[in-house]
Design an enzyme around this catalytic site. Structure first.
Site, PDB file in Angstrom:
ATOM      1  N   THR A  10       0.833  -1.211   0.000  1.00 27.58           N
ATOM      2  CA  THR A  10       0.000   0.000   0.000  1.00 27.58           C
ATOM      3  C   THR A  10       0.866   1.260   0.000  1.00 27.58           C
ATOM      4  OG1 THR A  10      -1.643  -1.222   1.280  1.00 27.58           O
ATOM      5  CG2 THR A  10      -1.859   1.163   1.267  1.00 27.58           C
ATOM      6  N   VAL A  11       1.830   1.331   0.922  1.00 29.30           N
ATOM      7  CA  VAL A  11       2.613   2.567   1.047  1.00 29.30           C
ATOM      8  C   VAL A  11       3.620   2.701  -0.109  1.00 29.30           C
ATOM      9  CG1 VAL A  11       4.153   3.908   2.529  1.00 29.30           C
ATOM     10  CG2 VAL A  11       2.327   2.540   3.557  1.00 29.30           C
ATOM     11  N   LYS A 100       7.441   1.486  11.273  1.00 34.94           N
ATOM     12  CA  LYS A 100       7.520   1.786  12.716  1.00 34.94           C
ATOM     13  C   LYS A 100       8.045   0.614  13.534  1.00 34.94           C
ATOM     14  CE  LYS A 100       3.322   0.702  11.276  1.00 34.94           C
ATOM     15  NZ  LYS A 100       2.560   1.093  10.117  1.00 34.94           N
ATOM     16  N   VAL A 127       5.339   7.497  12.286  1.00 34.55           N
ATOM     17  CA  VAL A 127       4.321   7.823  13.305  1.00 34.55           C
ATOM     18  C   VAL A 127       3.292   8.754  12.677  1.00 34.55           C
ATOM     19  CG1 VAL A 127       3.867   8.890  15.559  1.00 34.55           C
ATOM     20  CG2 VAL A 127       6.033   7.696  15.163  1.00 34.55           C
ATOM     21  N   GLY A 129       1.279   8.456  10.100  1.00 34.65           N
ATOM     22  CA  GLY A 129       1.071   8.474   8.644  1.00 34.65           C
ATOM     23  C   GLY A 129       1.481   9.802   8.041  1.00 34.65           C
ATOM     24  N   ILE A 131       0.774  12.826   9.051  1.00 33.09           N
ATOM     25  CA  ILE A 131       0.848  13.971   9.979  1.00 33.09           C
ATOM     26  C   ILE A 131       2.310  14.350  10.218  1.00 33.09           C
ATOM     27  CG2 ILE A 131       0.322  14.804  12.308  1.00 33.09           C
ATOM     28  CD1 ILE A 131      -1.794  12.637  12.529  1.00 33.09           C
ATOM     29  N   GLY A 182      -7.879  -0.956   3.458  1.00 32.62           N
ATOM     30  CA  GLY A 182      -6.406  -0.971   3.432  1.00 32.62           C
ATOM     31  C   GLY A 182      -5.774  -0.286   4.628  1.00 32.62           C
ATOM     32  N   GLU A 185      -3.116  -3.511   9.423  1.00 27.05           N
ATOM     33  CA  GLU A 185      -1.890  -4.249   9.133  1.00 27.05           C
ATOM     34  C   GLU A 185      -2.281  -5.602   8.552  1.00 27.05           C
ATOM     35  OE1 GLU A 185       1.348  -2.953   9.911  1.00 27.05           O
ATOM     36  OE2 GLU A 185       0.104  -1.191  10.121  1.00 27.05           O
ATOM     37  N   LYS A 200       4.672   3.117  17.923  1.00 26.90           N
ATOM     38  CA  LYS A 200       4.711   4.566  17.681  1.00 26.90           C
ATOM     39  C   LYS A 200       4.989   5.322  18.992  1.00 26.90           C
ATOM     40  CE  LYS A 200       1.698   3.818  13.737  1.00 26.90           C
ATOM     41  NZ  LYS A 200       0.297   3.617  13.331  1.00 26.90           N
TER      42      LYS A 200
HETATM   43  N1  HSE Z   1      -2.320  -0.160  10.519  1.00 26.33           N
HETATM   44  C1  HSE Z   1      -1.841   1.155  10.827  1.00 26.33           C
HETATM   45  C2  HSE Z   1      -3.003   1.981  11.328  1.00 26.33           C
HETATM   46  C3  HSE Z   1      -1.224   1.751   9.600  1.00 26.33           C
HETATM   47  O1  HSE Z   1      -4.145   1.538  11.214  1.00 26.33           O
HETATM   48  O2  HSE Z   1      -2.797   3.070  11.858  1.00 26.33           O
HETATM   49  C4  HSE Z   1      -0.451   3.007   9.858  1.00 26.33           C
HETATM   50  O3  HSE Z   1       0.589   2.816  10.748  1.00 26.33           O
END
Ligand code: HSE
Length: 405
Positions: A10-11, A100, A127, A129, A131, A182, A185, A200
């Site tokens: 995804t990322v 992370k 940490v 996403g 932000i 999505g 994890e 985090k």
């Molecule tokens: N699975 C994580 C969440 C993804 O839902 O925040 C981002 O770290």
């Protein structure tokens, strides 16, 4: 300038997309140069992907390409991400990451390797996403003694809790939607049991107080015990349940850090953080409370932070970044259960008189459909160990911390 991406999930696919879709502005931000994705490392096949010519399954293609100076690591997990990142940093290549788990476990070693070789190891996406929090915490708030941090650090659990609170949806139904979108994890245990938020918390605590905090030092409790009954009682006192990561400064040698569900009253900035959004509230002695809010998970928001780190590396090829932290120690994170005082929400199979005999000062709550043998209340402030002692002999269904953020 050539870059590589390790991990096309995804990322990682979002990173490639943002680099390509923002080719008009990226050169201006770097100061002239363009970014070109030269390699994408992934063990899977993507036969219909337009980038098929640059896929590789061999890490050495990236390590040994002298033109690649910056690598995005979006693989997740500790292995083989640690081995790959260490080799790249030792070879003088800068690495940016959204991983992370790796930073929380091995950040100290990787930051030291980066310092030794003069490369950058940047972690903005690890940490919150999209932000901005790593730079604000380490640079903009550098003049403060940080008194504490409280964060909604996991988008999946915040989404699930929001669906439970606002739509009366079951936990399982909401989790399924989060996975389809999505957010979750690969293994949702890491989200719903608080492990992802715990990682985090470790990163924020290491940055804020300068010593590495490991996940094994931070108590993590997830949201699987939260029921619609709890949601309803808390709603009756104008509060909501959030999965919070909390960090508290105690002394230069001691902090408290824990992840758990927490009651947040509606006056708090954190109470209005809904769906997949995250927020990090930092309490500094000069600035007071500052709150950072935005999309904490998802393809493009997380890629936004990763690509910003790539741009930073491209701009400052010679400069070492100034954040980092030192070694931790075993006694650094205290047992919060015996040290931190707070009120608690309790739900039990009991009568009000049984509870009043055990607590000096409680506020009883009610809900529609409350059975006659069920009681819910908020206590006065006390440590969690004291709460456990006082509840001895009571048939407790659930207890939840009440936060002062
Ligand atoms: N699975 C994580 C969440 C993804 O839902 O925040 C981002 O770290």
């Amino acid at each position: 300038m050539k870059v590589a991406v390790m991990g096309y999930g995804t990322v990682g696919s979002g990173v490639v997309e943002v680099i390509e879709s923002h080719s008009n502005i990226i050169p201006k931000r770097i100061g002239g140069d363009t970014l070109e994705v030269a390699h994408i490392l992934d063990l899977r096949d993507f036969p219909n992907d337009p980038h098929k010519d640059i896929f590789t399954k061999d890490f050495n293609d990236i390590l040994n390409d002298p033109e690649v100076k910056i690598v995005a690591e979006t693989m997740g997990g500790v292995n083989p991400a640690f081995d790959f990142t260490m080799k790249l940093l030792k070879a003088g290549k800068s690495v940016v990451t959204s991983n992370k788990e790796l930073v929380a476990q091995k950040g100290l070693e990787l930051l030291q390797a980066a310092e030794e070789s003069g490369a950058n190891y940047l972690i903005e996406a690890s940490v919150g996403g999209g932000i901005p929090i790593i730079r604000p915490l380490t640079q903009c708030l550098a003049a403060n003694n940080i008194e504490g941090i409280a964060g909604i650090l996991n988008g999946t659990t915040n989404f699930i809790l929001t669906m439970m609170i606002e739509k009366g949806m079951s936990f399982d139904e909401a989790l399924k939607i989060a996975q389809e979108k999505g957010y979750a994890e690969k293994d949702p245990t890491a989200d719903v049991e608080g492990h992802d938020a715990c990682r985090k918390v470790c990163i924020l605590a290491s940055l804020a107080f300068g010593k590495h905090v490991y996940p094994s030092q931070v108590s993590a409790e997830g949201i699987t015990n939260i029921s619609l009954e709890d949601v309803s009682y808390i709603n009756s006192v104008n509060g909501v349940i959030k999965l919070l990561g909390q960090i508290k400064y105690i002394s230069d040698d001691k902090i408290a850090a824990f992840v758990s569900p927490a009651v947040v009253y509606n006056g708090s900035q954190l109470a209005s953080v809904k769906d997949v959004f995250n927020a990090v509230l930092v309490r500094g002695d000069a600035v007071g409370d500052v709150c950072f809010y935005g999309a904490g998970a998802g393809k493009l928001p997380t890629a936004s932070a990763v690509v910003a780190d790539i741009i930073d590396c491209a701009k400052h090829t010679e400069r070492k970044k100034i954040f980092g932290w030192g070694a931790g120690d075993e006694d650094y994170v205290v047992d919060y259960k015996s040290t931190i005082k707070m009120p608690f929400y309790v739900r039990a199979n009991a009568g009000e008189s049984e509870i009043s005999a055990k607590f000096d000062d409680v506020k009883f709550l009610s809900r529609t459909g409350q059975p006659s043998n069920e009681v819910a209340f908020i206590t006065d402030i006390m440590t969690e160990n004291e709460l456990t002692q006082r509840l001895e002999g009571v048939d407790v269904i659930n207890t939840i911390k009440v936060t002062n953020y």
